[in-house]
Design a protein around this motif. Structure first.
Motif, mmCIF file in Angstrom:
data_model
loop_
_atom_site.group_PDB
_atom_site.id
_atom_site.type_symbol
_atom_site.label_atom_id
_atom_site.label_comp_id
_atom_site.label_asym_id
_atom_site.label_seq_id
_atom_site.Cartn_x
_atom_site.Cartn_y
_atom_site.Cartn_z
ATOM 1 N N ILE A 124 38.914 28.272 34.594
ATOM 2 C CA ILE A 124 39.141 28.727 35.970
ATOM 3 C C ILE A 124 40.587 29.170 36.154
ATOM 4 O O ILE A 124 40.865 30.250 36.693
ATOM 5 C CB ILE A 124 38.805 27.613 36.972
ATOM 6 N N ALA A 125 41.525 28.317 35.707
ATOM 7 C CA ALA A 125 42.943 28.619 35.892
ATOM 8 C C ALA A 125 43.384 29.809 35.051
ATOM 9 O O ALA A 125 44.074 30.711 35.536
ATOM 10 C CB ALA A 125 43.773 27.381 35.547
ATOM 11 N N GLY A 126 42.974 29.819 33.771
ATOM 12 C CA GLY A 126 43.414 30.879 32.862
ATOM 13 C C GLY A 126 42.892 32.253 33.241
ATOM 14 O O GLY A 126 43.659 33.225 33.333
ATOM 15 N N ILE A 127 41.577 32.355 33.474
ATOM 16 C CA ILE A 127 40.985 33.642 33.836
ATOM 17 C C ILE A 127 41.472 34.086 35.215
ATOM 18 O O ILE A 127 41.745 35.279 35.446
ATOM 19 C CB ILE A 127 39.450 33.551 33.806
ATOM 20 N N GLY A 128 41.588 33.123 36.128
ATOM 21 C CA GLY A 128 42.084 33.465 37.464
ATOM 22 C C GLY A 128 43.504 33.998 37.422
ATOM 23 O O GLY A 128 43.838 34.988 38.080
ATOM 24 N N TRP A 129 44.363 33.334 36.666
ATOM 25 C CA TRP A 129 45.757 33.770 36.522
ATOM 26 C C TRP A 129 45.821 35.173 35.934
ATOM 27 O O TRP A 129 46.611 36.020 36.372
ATOM 28 C CB TRP A 129 46.484 32.777 35.617
ATOM 29 N N TRP A 130 44.987 35.422 34.936
ATOM 30 C CA TRP A 130 44.992 36.725 34.269
ATOM 31 C C TRP A 130 44.505 37.842 35.195
ATOM 32 O O TRP A 130 45.192 38.850 35.380
ATOM 33 C CB TRP A 130 44.110 36.657 33.014
ATOM 34 N N LEU A 131 43.332 37.677 35.799
ATOM 35 C CA LEU A 131 42.760 38.749 36.624
ATOM 36 C C LEU A 131 43.545 38.976 37.911
ATOM 37 O O LEU A 131 43.748 40.128 38.331
ATOM 38 C CB LEU A 131 41.306 38.431 36.952
ATOM 39 N N LEU A 132 43.989 37.900 38.545
ATOM 40 C CA LEU A 132 44.688 38.049 39.823
ATOM 41 C C LEU A 132 46.128 38.510 39.662
ATOM 42 O O LEU A 132 46.813 38.742 40.657
ATOM 43 C CB LEU A 132 44.643 36.726 40.594
ATOM 44 N N SER A 133 46.577 38.646 38.418
ATOM 45 C CA SER A 133 47.924 39.201 38.204
ATOM 46 C C SER A 133 47.932 40.724 38.370
ATOM 47 O O SER A 133 48.993 41.339 38.480
ATOM 48 C CB SER A 133 48.428 38.840 36.797
ATOM 49 N N TYR A 134 46.739 41.336 38.398
ATOM 50 C CA TYR A 134 46.623 42.783 38.606
ATOM 51 C C TYR A 134 46.439 43.086 40.097
ATOM 52 O O TYR A 134 45.989 42.249 40.868
ATOM 53 C CB TYR A 134 45.446 43.351 37.804
ATOM 54 N N ASN A 135 46.740 44.322 40.463
ATOM 55 C CA ASN A 135 46.686 44.699 41.869
ATOM 56 C C ASN A 135 45.907 45.993 42.079
ATOM 57 O O ASN A 135 46.215 46.788 42.956
ATOM 58 C CB ASN A 135 48.113 44.865 42.424
ATOM 59 N N TRP A 136 44.890 46.233 41.271
ATOM 60 C CA TRP A 136 44.099 47.452 41.382
ATOM 61 C C TRP A 136 43.012 47.294 42.455
ATOM 62 O O TRP A 136 42.680 46.183 42.868
ATOM 63 C CB TRP A 136 43.466 47.812 40.042
ATOM 64 N N SER A 137 42.442 48.405 42.851
ATOM 65 C CA SER A 137 41.316 48.410 43.792
ATOM 66 C C SER A 137 40.622 49.764 43.733
ATOM 67 O O SER A 137 41.255 50.784 43.430
ATOM 68 C CB SER A 137 41.785 48.120 45.219
ATOM 69 N N PHE A 138 39.332 49.776 43.998
ATOM 70 C CA PHE A 138 38.575 51.027 44.094
ATOM 71 C C PHE A 138 37.396 50.803 45.027
ATOM 72 O O PHE A 138 36.991 49.657 45.286
ATOM 73 C CB PHE A 138 38.114 51.521 42.717
ATOM 74 N N VAL A 139 36.856 51.889 45.543
ATOM 75 C CA VAL A 139 35.770 51.822 46.515
ATOM 76 C C VAL A 139 34.437 52.046 45.816
ATOM 77 O O VAL A 139 34.270 52.995 45.046
ATOM 78 C CB VAL A 139 35.954 52.869 47.631
ATOM 79 N N ILE A 140 33.483 51.112 46.056
ATOM 80 C CA ILE A 140 32.145 51.243 45.497
ATOM 81 C C ILE A 140 31.138 50.907 46.598
ATOM 82 O O ILE A 140 31.191 49.828 47.189
ATOM 83 C CB ILE A 140 31.962 50.315 44.267
ATOM 84 N N PHE A 141 30.262 51.869 46.897
ATOM 85 C CA PHE A 141 29.275 51.724 47.967
ATOM 86 C C PHE A 141 29.938 51.344 49.291
ATOM 87 O O PHE A 141 29.432 50.519 50.054
ATOM 88 C CB PHE A 141 28.215 50.682 47.596
ATOM 89 N N GLY A 142 31.090 51.938 49.561
ATOM 90 C CA GLY A 142 31.798 51.676 50.801
ATOM 91 C C GLY A 142 32.534 50.348 50.834
ATOM 92 O O GLY A 142 33.084 49.967 51.878
ATOM 93 N N LEU A 143 32.587 49.634 49.691
ATOM 94 C CA LEU A 143 33.245 48.328 49.617
ATOM 95 C C LEU A 143 34.473 48.423 48.735
ATOM 96 O O LEU A 143 34.422 49.012 47.646
ATOM 97 C CB LEU A 143 32.270 47.293 49.043
ATOM 98 N N VAL A 144 35.582 47.889 49.211
ATOM 99 C CA VAL A 144 36.814 47.889 48.418
ATOM 100 C C VAL A 144 36.718 46.774 47.385
ATOM 101 O O VAL A 144 36.716 45.591 47.723
ATOM 102 C CB VAL A 144 38.055 47.694 49.311
ATOM 103 N N PHE A 145 36.623 47.160 46.117
ATOM 104 C CA PHE A 145 36.463 46.201 45.027
ATOM 105 C C PHE A 145 37.829 45.853 44.449
ATOM 106 O O PHE A 145 38.568 46.725 44.004
ATOM 107 C CB PHE A 145 35.564 46.784 43.938
ATOM 108 N N LYS A 146 38.173 44.556 44.466
ATOM 109 C CA LYS A 146 39.471 44.075 44.008
ATOM 110 C C LYS A 146 39.285 43.008 42.930
ATOM 111 O O LYS A 146 38.160 42.562 42.669
ATOM 112 C CB LYS A 146 40.261 43.507 45.196
ATOM 113 N N PRO A 147 40.389 42.570 42.294
ATOM 114 C CA PRO A 147 40.265 41.570 41.218
ATOM 115 C C PRO A 147 39.543 40.292 41.609
ATOM 116 O O PRO A 147 38.827 39.716 40.790
ATOM 117 C CB PRO A 147 41.733 41.289 40.851
ATOM 118 N N TRP A 148 39.692 39.839 42.858
ATOM 119 C CA TRP A 148 39.024 38.594 43.241
ATOM 120 C C TRP A 148 37.512 38.747 43.239
ATOM 121 O O TRP A 148 36.773 37.778 42.982
ATOM 122 C CB TRP A 148 39.507 38.092 44.598
#
Length: 507
Positions: free
Chosen positions: A179-203
């Motif tokens: 939980i801690a390792g994968i969370g630290w890794w993915l949440l260190s990025y700040n990307w986002s894109f829109v899919i089906f009208g939803l803003v998809f982010k690392p979380w």
């Protein structure tokens, strides 16, 4: 000539032994202990790991989704506790299913549905849909959370059963590190894109990644056998014998199952069998029939004690542990050297004086300390679990339960009188982890204390009580600390000491 006579005598003994009826425990001993149990140990450990990830991973996801979901603290608390409510509400049902339909089928299908619900959670954009999906996730997560103990425990000889379950639980600690390792890794990025009208982010991606261990485990269970003891309890003795032959073949490295010396299995106690009844009325009656044996002597005494143990252990391991990162952040950030309750009461006092003057702001950045403390807790848990697993090979489970609950209770009391931040963290970890090991020991004992046809129900109901205490503790600990911090720790420590004393009444 003499050697030939000895060989003949041995052969005759083997032929006579193969023709007699064996009890299940005798057959399991003859099947041996080795690679088959190790394979199932790993899969059972992965099941425990997936359960921990699903229940605790939300504590990392919620802070990261703050600016997207815009939930107030009360709503966040409900989202975090929803999975425990789901587990608590459905444990009775899944215990019945595990005892009537099978351990394996319940495990694999529940893990598949849990993965689907978690993936769906990543596409939610409001409190209501998130709450419903997390509650549904908890409903299905309840099945593997308790059933895995009965499933794996019934493949292990009685003398090794609790120790092997303890080794499997180490994977739960690995889940905390995951939980801690994968969370630290993915949440260190700040990307986002829109899919089906939803803003998809690392979380949102984190929701999906957290389902991978459970999904892979569900696929692996498709290739595993059903519990032979369950099959025998359902009068499917030939299928049970086939599974025992498989265990013997894998353990001995044989190319065939014909050299297994058991050809017939004695039936379990038929007078206590509970048979599946179709229809809603039949299901409810079957569930009642499986509960009644737990309310008769001596089972009612053992069941009551196990429920008390679960109440104490889960309130610490599941309730107090959720506050661990936040409390430690306050302790470490405080420059003054003073006991933990002095720090928390000052912090709460400051928060109360400013909560009406400052407008709430969303903060989606998760502090590094949160990941570090979570990883530290998981690493420490893995080390302690491994050590305790080694100890279980030399000491009785009952004795280990008494010692564990006593150590956890004493640590909670001593915690009030130390002022060094490292000592506070260490004692906090000791209290949480030894209580967590108590959860494992109680479930392991339950597999041995109750008859096979009600084992799943007993473990499920014990976990109902535990999960309820977990939800209640996580919901009120914050308020209790604010009102009277020392009393909060004393009450929890006292409960653990009472549990330790009650363990003396177990066989």
């Amino acid at each position: 000539m003499r050697q030939s006579a000895i060989f003949t005598v041995e052969k005759v003994k083997q032929e006579i032994d193969s023709k007699r009826t064996h009890t299940f425990e005798e057959a399991l001993e003859l099947a041996g202990f080795g690679r088959a149990q190790l394979i199932l140990l790993f899969l059972s450990g992965c099941t425990m790991m997936a359960s921990i990830i699903e229940s605790m991973g939300i504590s990392i996801i919620l802070p990261a989704s703050d600016c997207d979901l815009l939930m107030d603290p009360g709503e966040k608390g409900m989202i975090g506790g929803a999975i425990f409510l789901g587990v608590m509400a459905s444990s009775y049902f899944w215990g019945y299913q595990a005892d009537t339909r099978g351990r394996k089928i319940v495990l694999q299908y529940a893990l598949f549905v849990v993965s689907i619900c978690s993936v769906a959670s990543s596409f939610t954009n409001d409190f209501t849909s998130m709450m419903c999906l997390r509650l549904l996730t908890g409903v299905f997560l309840s099945a593997p959370t308790s059933t895995v103990y009965a499933y794996f425990g019934e493949f292990c000889p009685p003398k090794r059963r609790v120790q092997m379950l303890s080794y499997a639980s180490i994977m739960g600690s690995v889940g905390i590190i995951f939980i801690a390792g994968i969370g630290w890794w993915l949440l260190s990025y700040n990307w986002s894109f829109v899919i089906f009208g939803l803003v998809f982010k690392p979380w949102r991606l984190l929701f999906i990644v957290y389902t991978i261990p459970g999904l892979l485990t569900a696929v692996a269970f498709l290739f595993c056998p059903e519990s032979p003891k369950f099959l025998l309890s359902r009068s499917r003795s030939q299928e049970a014998l086939d599974v025992l032959r498989w265990i013997h073949k894998v353990n001995k490295g044989s190319n065939s199952t014909e050299d297994f010396p058991v050809t017939s299995l004695a039936s379990l106690d038929d007078s206590a069998q509970v048979h599946y009844k179709p229809g809603l009325i039949g299901v409810l009656k079957s569930m009642k029939d499986q509960t009644i044996p737990l309310l008769k002597c001596p089972s009612v005494l053992y069941f009551s004690i196990c429920c008390l143990e679960a109440l104490g252990a889960f309130s610490i391991y599941g309730g107090l542990a959720l506050w661990f990162p936040q409390i430690m952040n306050k302790v470490v950030s405080d420059s003054a050297t003073q006991p933990i309750c002095s720090i928390l009461q000052v912090s709460n006092s400051n928060a109360s004086s400013t909560e009406h003057t400052a407008a709430p702001q969303c903060i989606e950045h998760v502090q590094q300390e949160t990941f570090l403390f979570t990883a530290m807790l998981g690493l420490f848990a893995a080390c302690v679990s491994f050590f305790m697993s080694l100890m279980l090979g030399r000491f009785q489970t009952k004795s280990m339960l008494i010692v564990n609950m006593a150590i956890a209770g004493v640590a909670g009391i001593v915690l009030q009188f130390v002022s060094n931040s490292f000592a506070v963290a260490l004692l906090f970890c000791v209290e949480i982890l030894f209580a967590g090991i108590g959860v494992l020991l109680v479930n392991g004992l339950a597999v041995s204390l109750f008859p096979t046809h009600v084992t799943g129900m007993a473990v499920a109901l014990i976990n109902v009580v535990g999960r309820f205490s977990c939800f209640a503790a996580s919901a009120v600990i914050g308020l209790m600390i604010r009102q009277d911090c020392p009393l909060t720790f004393y009450l929890h420590s006292g409960l653990l000491l009472v549990c330790s004393a009650a363990s003396l009444l177990l066989p």
